[in-house]
Design a protein around this motif. Structure first.
Motif, mmCIF file in Angstrom:
data_model
loop_
_atom_site.group_PDB
_atom_site.id
_atom_site.type_symbol
_atom_site.label_atom_id
_atom_site.label_comp_id
_atom_site.label_asym_id
_atom_site.label_seq_id
_atom_site.Cartn_x
_atom_site.Cartn_y
_atom_site.Cartn_z
ATOM 1 N N LEU A 39 -70.743 -15.406 5.773
ATOM 2 C CA LEU A 39 -71.675 -16.146 5.177
ATOM 3 C C LEU A 39 -71.759 -17.624 5.819
ATOM 4 C CD1 LEU A 39 -70.888 -15.207 1.454
ATOM 5 C CD2 LEU A 39 -72.483 -14.215 2.940
ATOM 6 N N THR A 40 -72.843 -18.227 5.627
ATOM 7 C CA THR A 40 -73.060 -19.831 6.329
ATOM 8 C C THR A 40 -73.851 -20.024 5.045
ATOM 9 O OG1 THR A 40 -73.334 -19.041 8.606
ATOM 10 C CG2 THR A 40 -74.263 -21.225 7.530
ATOM 11 N N LEU A 41 -73.124 -21.354 4.325
ATOM 12 C CA LEU A 41 -73.844 -21.813 3.111
ATOM 13 C C LEU A 41 -74.221 -23.182 3.434
ATOM 14 C CD1 LEU A 41 -70.314 -21.163 1.152
ATOM 15 C CD2 LEU A 41 -72.242 -19.688 1.470
ATOM 16 N N PHE A 42 -75.525 -23.293 3.325
ATOM 17 C CA PHE A 42 -76.212 -24.621 3.534
ATOM 18 C C PHE A 42 -76.923 -25.122 2.355
ATOM 19 C CE2 PHE A 42 -80.117 -26.681 4.946
ATOM 20 C CZ PHE A 42 -80.218 -27.011 6.116
ATOM 21 N N LEU A 43 -76.545 -26.480 2.419
ATOM 22 C CA LEU A 43 -76.850 -27.535 1.138
ATOM 23 C C LEU A 43 -76.812 -28.856 1.642
ATOM 24 C CD1 LEU A 43 -73.820 -27.633 -1.214
ATOM 25 C CD2 LEU A 43 -73.623 -26.646 0.841
ATOM 26 N N ARG A 44 -77.336 -29.399 0.645
ATOM 27 C CA ARG A 44 -77.201 -31.011 0.567
ATOM 28 C C ARG A 44 -75.997 -31.202 0.092
ATOM 29 N NH1 ARG A 44 -81.378 -34.489 1.563
ATOM 30 N NH2 ARG A 44 -83.307 -33.736 1.744
ATOM 31 N N ASN A 45 -75.031 -32.186 0.718
ATOM 32 C CA ASN A 45 -73.799 -32.679 0.259
ATOM 33 C C ASN A 45 -72.900 -31.366 0.111
ATOM 34 O OD1 ASN A 45 -71.760 -34.029 -0.713
ATOM 35 N ND2 ASN A 45 -72.438 -34.417 -2.965
ATOM 36 N N ALA A 46 -72.572 -30.916 1.325
ATOM 37 C CA ALA A 46 -71.506 -29.860 1.405
ATOM 38 C C ALA A 46 -70.300 -30.021 0.721
ATOM 39 C CB ALA A 46 -71.647 -29.580 2.865
ATOM 40 N N LYS A 47 -69.901 -31.273 0.413
ATOM 41 C CA LYS A 47 -68.647 -31.350 -0.205
ATOM 42 C C LYS A 47 -68.587 -30.629 -1.601
ATOM 43 C CE LYS A 47 -67.292 -35.722 2.179
ATOM 44 N NZ LYS A 47 -67.281 -37.420 2.011
ATOM 45 N N ARG A 48 -69.810 -30.391 -2.100
ATOM 46 C CA ARG A 48 -69.792 -29.879 -3.350
ATOM 47 C C ARG A 48 -68.960 -28.501 -3.385
ATOM 48 N NH1 ARG A 48 -75.823 -30.191 -5.370
ATOM 49 N NH2 ARG A 48 -76.181 -29.759 -3.121
ATOM 50 N N ILE A 49 -69.340 -27.823 -2.296
ATOM 51 C CA ILE A 49 -68.528 -26.501 -2.089
ATOM 52 C C ILE A 49 -67.056 -26.774 -1.859
ATOM 53 C CG2 ILE A 49 -68.478 -24.375 -1.103
ATOM 54 C CD1 ILE A 49 -71.338 -24.321 -1.037
ATOM 55 N N LYS A 50 -65.954 -26.540 -2.676
ATOM 56 C CA LYS A 50 -64.822 -26.720 -2.597
ATOM 57 C C LYS A 50 -63.991 -25.554 -2.334
ATOM 58 C CE LYS A 50 -65.275 -30.717 -5.525
ATOM 59 N NZ LYS A 50 -65.240 -31.933 -4.324
ATOM 60 N N ASP A 51 -64.513 -24.381 -2.508
ATOM 61 C CA ASP A 51 -63.593 -23.208 -2.605
ATOM 62 C C ASP A 51 -64.195 -22.030 -1.507
ATOM 63 O OD1 ASP A 51 -66.263 -22.465 -3.499
ATOM 64 O OD2 ASP A 51 -65.477 -20.939 -5.038
ATOM 65 N N ALA A 52 -64.622 -22.723 -0.324
ATOM 66 C CA ALA A 52 -65.175 -21.865 0.710
ATOM 67 C C ALA A 52 -63.897 -21.074 1.284
ATOM 68 C CB ALA A 52 -65.757 -22.410 1.737
ATOM 69 N N ASP A 53 -64.105 -19.844 1.646
ATOM 70 C CA ASP A 53 -63.071 -18.807 2.398
ATOM 71 C C ASP A 53 -63.374 -19.116 4.048
ATOM 72 O OD1 ASP A 53 -61.577 -16.985 3.743
ATOM 73 O OD2 ASP A 53 -62.663 -15.364 2.130
ATOM 74 N N SER A 54 -62.226 -20.180 4.657
ATOM 75 C CA SER A 54 -62.456 -20.427 5.713
ATOM 76 C C SER A 54 -62.548 -19.229 7.050
ATOM 77 C CB SER A 54 -61.249 -21.117 6.256
ATOM 78 O OG SER A 54 -59.975 -20.364 6.229
ATOM 79 N N LYS A 55 -62.258 -17.978 6.166
ATOM 80 C CA LYS A 55 -62.337 -16.763 7.240
ATOM 81 C C LYS A 55 -63.601 -16.178 7.287
ATOM 82 C CE LYS A 55 -57.288 -15.520 6.464
ATOM 83 N NZ LYS A 55 -56.185 -14.599 6.014
ATOM 84 N N ARG A 56 -64.470 -16.415 6.332
ATOM 85 C CA ARG A 56 -65.602 -15.851 6.181
ATOM 86 C C ARG A 56 -66.825 -16.741 5.940
ATOM 87 N NH1 ARG A 56 -65.305 -10.804 2.147
ATOM 88 N NH2 ARG A 56 -67.346 -10.741 2.657
ATOM 89 N N GLU A 57 -66.513 -17.784 5.615
ATOM 90 C CA GLU A 57 -67.716 -19.114 5.264
ATOM 91 C C GLU A 57 -67.618 -19.847 6.018
ATOM 92 O OE1 GLU A 57 -68.650 -18.428 0.461
ATOM 93 O OE2 GLU A 57 -66.562 -18.847 0.846
ATOM 94 N N THR A 58 -68.900 -20.487 6.300
ATOM 95 C CA THR A 58 -68.892 -21.864 7.130
ATOM 96 C C THR A 58 -69.956 -22.539 6.249
ATOM 97 O OG1 THR A 58 -68.971 -20.526 9.222
ATOM 98 C CG2 THR A 58 -69.618 -22.970 9.050
ATOM 99 N N VAL A 59 -69.617 -23.628 6.081
ATOM 100 C CA VAL A 59 -70.464 -24.859 5.192
ATOM 101 C C VAL A 59 -71.101 -25.815 6.229
ATOM 102 C CG1 VAL A 59 -70.201 -26.095 3.083
ATOM 103 C CG2 VAL A 59 -68.686 -24.244 3.077
ATOM 104 N N VAL A 60 -72.460 -25.635 5.985
ATOM 105 C CA VAL A 60 -73.335 -26.703 6.569
ATOM 106 C C VAL A 60 -73.925 -27.589 5.823
ATOM 107 C CG1 VAL A 60 -75.012 -26.794 8.240
ATOM 108 C CG2 VAL A 60 -73.740 -25.043 8.442
ATOM 109 N N ASP A 61 -73.735 -28.854 5.912
ATOM 110 C CA ASP A 61 -74.542 -29.972 5.464
ATOM 111 C C ASP A 61 -75.947 -29.983 5.859
ATOM 112 O OD1 ASP A 61 -75.470 -32.526 4.057
ATOM 113 O OD2 ASP A 61 -73.447 -32.587 3.475
ATOM 114 N N GLY A 62 -77.198 -30.086 5.235
ATOM 115 C CA GLY A 62 -78.339 -30.041 5.951
ATOM 116 C C GLY A 62 -79.660 -30.064 4.817
ATOM 117 N N ASP A 63 -80.680 -30.639 5.206
ATOM 118 C CA ASP A 63 -81.834 -30.885 4.488
ATOM 119 C C ASP A 63 -82.825 -29.259 4.731
ATOM 120 O OD1 ASP A 63 -84.125 -31.477 3.565
ATOM 121 O OD2 ASP A 63 -84.363 -33.251 4.626
ATOM 122 N N ALA A 64 -82.879 -28.785 3.646
ATOM 123 C CA ALA A 64 -83.957 -27.523 3.889
ATOM 124 C C ALA A 64 -85.411 -27.890 4.365
ATOM 125 C CB ALA A 64 -83.921 -26.648 2.681
ATOM 126 N N ALA A 65 -85.776 -29.001 4.144
ATOM 127 C CA ALA A 65 -87.279 -29.254 4.792
ATOM 128 C C ALA A 65 -87.227 -29.682 6.222
ATOM 129 C CB ALA A 65 -87.827 -30.559 3.752
#
Length: 213
Positions: A29-55
């Motif tokens: 899974l790639t988790l895309f959102l504003r202010n990526a710090k809000r996701i604190k429980d990402a599984d580093s083996k299966r998840e990548t967190v990306v800070d970005g603007d959906a527009a």
């Protein structure tokens, strides 16, 4: 192994779908959102967190590289602009499969007293913008599924039925957990419901308005 990009990954339904995808599959899974710090429980083996603007089509296209499925759980007054950016970015990245969360009533498909109540609650900027965003998706050449939930509850159960784009909407409510379950099933079996718009409600909830109003 399926690669799934979740746009708006901090949302309630997106969070439920994310947890179910991790539990029910080996998808990455790639988790895309504003202010990526809000996701604190990402599984580093299966998840990548990306800070970005959906527009921002460029930021989206970067996140879409190598993805098999894009699941967009977006919101806001600029939802039409976000839809346009998503379509543009998917073309740039060469990704075809999209799951797009919308809302009931965008086709004036909700009958009777509930339909009138739904208009009273959602007209004036919400139905219009979400309808315009869905039109952007449906006018594209993507392999989309538009999901139109009934009014959402936090009920801890999965129970739902589907109606098509040209069908009258049925019930008044559905649990967020049910929508997450449908998203998960489509993401893991992406040949289902291609270029369809699905109304989703809990069976037996017909009425003038949801039980929690």
């Amino acid at each position: 192994m399926t690669n799934i990009l979740i746009l708006g990954a901090h949302g309630h339904i997106a969070t439920l779908a994310r947890k179910q995808l991790l539990k029910d599959s080996d998808a990455r899974l790639t988790l895309f959102l504003r202010n990526a710090k809000r996701i604190k429980d990402a599984d580093s083996k299966r998840e990548t967190v990306v800070d970005g603007d959906a527009a921002n089509a460029n930021e989206l296209a970067d996140a879409m590289k190598g993805q098999d499925v894009v699941y967009a759980n977006l919101a806001g007054h600029n939802i039409e602009a976000q839809a346009t950016a998503v379509v543009t970015a998917m073309h740039t990245a060469g990704v075809k499969r999209l799951i797009w969360i919308s809302t009931l009533g965008i086709y004036d498909e909700v009958p009777g007293a509930f339909g009138k109540w739904n208009h009273q609650m959602l007209d004036g900027g919400y139905l219009e913008t979400y309808g315009a965003a869905a039109h952007v998706i449906e006018s594209s050449d993507l392999d989309y599924t538009v999901i139109r939930p009934a009014w959402l509850s936090n009920e801890d159960s999965v129970s739902y039925e589907l109606t098509g784009r040209n069908d009258a909407f049925k019930g008044t409510e559905v649990s967020r957990k049910s929508i997450a379950d449908l998203v998960t099933k489509i993401a893991l079996q992406p040949s289902q419901h291609v270029r369809e718009s699905l109304g989703v409600d809990k069976p037996g909830t017909e009425g003038d308005k949801p039980s929690f109003y």
